[in-house]
Design a protein around this motif. Sequence first.
Motif: not given
Length: 207
Positions: A35, A38, A65, A155, A168-170
């Motif tokens: 992640v 954040r 996430g 995602i 993966r997450v952003t």
Amino acid sequence: MTTPANDPTISKPNFYVQGRLVCLIILKLVWRLRVTGRENVPTTGPLIIACNHVSNLDPTVLGSGMPRMVRYMAKRQLFAMPILGPLIRSLQAYSVDREGSALAAMRVSLAVLKEGGVIGIFPEGRRNVTGDVKEKGGAALLASMARVPVVPAAIVGTERIWSFNQIRVTFGEPFMVERKKTLDGDNLDEWAHTIMERIEALKATLA
């Protein structure tokens, strides 16, 4: 992690923290969840997280996430699934009946935002596996009605979950939706498109 005070829409008992931790452990061990971004998520106040959608696992990934508690709409059928149903219920999802009225889900969303909570929305409205699903205006409409910021998110990796690729997450920078009404209508369609453009731009950074 914040929780809307006295939020009547939260399931009782509230196992969000425990459910999120279990999901996070599984995602990290099995799919090596990563992640980023954040720091772009405001730590307090109401907001909407708008994200792309290719898998039934996406709501769980998005909730796991997030650095804050996130509520999201999910189609009614998902709650009946043996494993996914309990997981998304523990992450405080609330159901949407696509064949019924959307007013009930909108009322719940506005109530959560009024209490300072976070709503997760997939602007495409359903899983977009082929890339030809057009964005819907729900996220833009809700953001304009509640006057809260939108945080775009992306995602990747959930489109082939049984290949066990890394997920993966952003999260991107928040922005406001400014609705303008004219004699011909309003600009919500433009904002809906803008939201998806920002999501796609984030997705490109994960490729």
